[in-house]
Design a protein around this motif. Sequence first.
Motif, short mmCIF file in Angstrom:
data_model
loop_
_atom_site.label_atom_id
_atom_site.label_comp_id
_atom_site.label_asym_id
_atom_site.label_seq_id
_atom_site.Cartn_x
_atom_site.Cartn_y
_atom_site.Cartn_z
N GLU A 192 3.86 -4.82 79.49
CA GLU A 192 2.64 -5.48 79.02
C GLU A 192 1.79 -5.84 80.24
N GLN B 220 0.34 1.91 72.49
CA GLN B 220 -0.26 0.77 73.18
C GLN B 220 -0.99 -0.17 72.23
N LEU C 139 -6.39 -4.78 74.82
CA LEU C 139 -5.57 -3.69 75.35
C LEU C 139 -6.03 -3.28 76.74
#
Length: 368
Positions: free
Chosen positions: A83, A100, A124
């Motif tokens: 992450e 993702q 993201l």
Amino acid sequence: MSVLQGEPGDRVQILDEDGQVVDGATVPDLSDDALVEMYRYLKLGRHFDQRAVSLQRQGRMGTYPPMAGQEASQVGSAMALAEGDWTFPSYREHLALAVQGWSLADDLLYWMGNEAGNAPPEELNVFSMAVPIATQIPHATGAAWAAKLRGEDTVVLTYFGDGATSEGDFHEGLNFAGVFDVPAVFFCNNNQWAISLPRERQTASATLAGKAAAYGFDGVQVDGMDPLAVYQVTSEAVAKARDPPDGDLRPTLVEAVQYRFGAHTTADDPSVYRGDEEVERWKRKDPIPRLETFLRERGVLGDERVAAIEESVAGEVADAIETAESTERPSPEELFAHVYAEMPQRLEQQLQYLRDLRARHGDEELFQ
């Protein structure tokens, strides 16, 4: 020993074509749930691909680049990132983006001609898709250099095809990465064909991974249709980028050897430049039955669970299609937006011409 320290020309593999662990290979330390998740993503990608090609053939979507056969390299590599790490895709990474958290509906929306589908969600760490060949490689190198200068614990992974290794951007990006020792993983999806140009017509190098030697860092070749091997190789490359051993440079070039079962895009006819025998030979390496066999023999996957996964995948893709097709289409005037900071006169004239046509005929008559 790290797989990144193998002999030049070695190809890392964990599962053979029959889904059996090869002699001397070590299965990655993944939980059963993570392995089933990996399998579900493979199934999701294959079903999504089939539906997307069908949408294009029905005239419900524009040109689309199929990914069947390449699911393992996308899932295995994407699952190896932590992450906060960054992904820079090309244009065929539908599944890597889904791992993702990128919406399948937005992916479809983009190929339907709506640029809003190519806007990365703010939560993201994913760059927008790049259709021009290799342009994302210098961008990824720059992002990795910025992360290093800021002292961030961030790795940048960028995807590209074998054809991109013939572009100047490939050389410039990797050369810069080696000189400035940036935390980057360069992931080459070698699917054997750059549209109709075979890999052997692009370079005299024995492997594409071997090109890393010119930039002073490691290159590794992996069976790109073996999701476990891809995960293992990418995990080690990511770890080295984040915290390299003494004397090692951070970057790694990964060459994932694989095959695209279908066309380069739906505008391509692969039967013109390759034979059925070649395609069938590669289909025997299909990543989905390989992983399914491994998981069945491990006792974590059975008929009921496979059926549940297939039902859930079909529903997820159907929902994505419904969402994309129910999204309001962009105005034709969007063709002129986001190209220049200040629109040049020639485009202003073309835009006005379009507006005049729409005023006289209306969109329905003009664009039927």
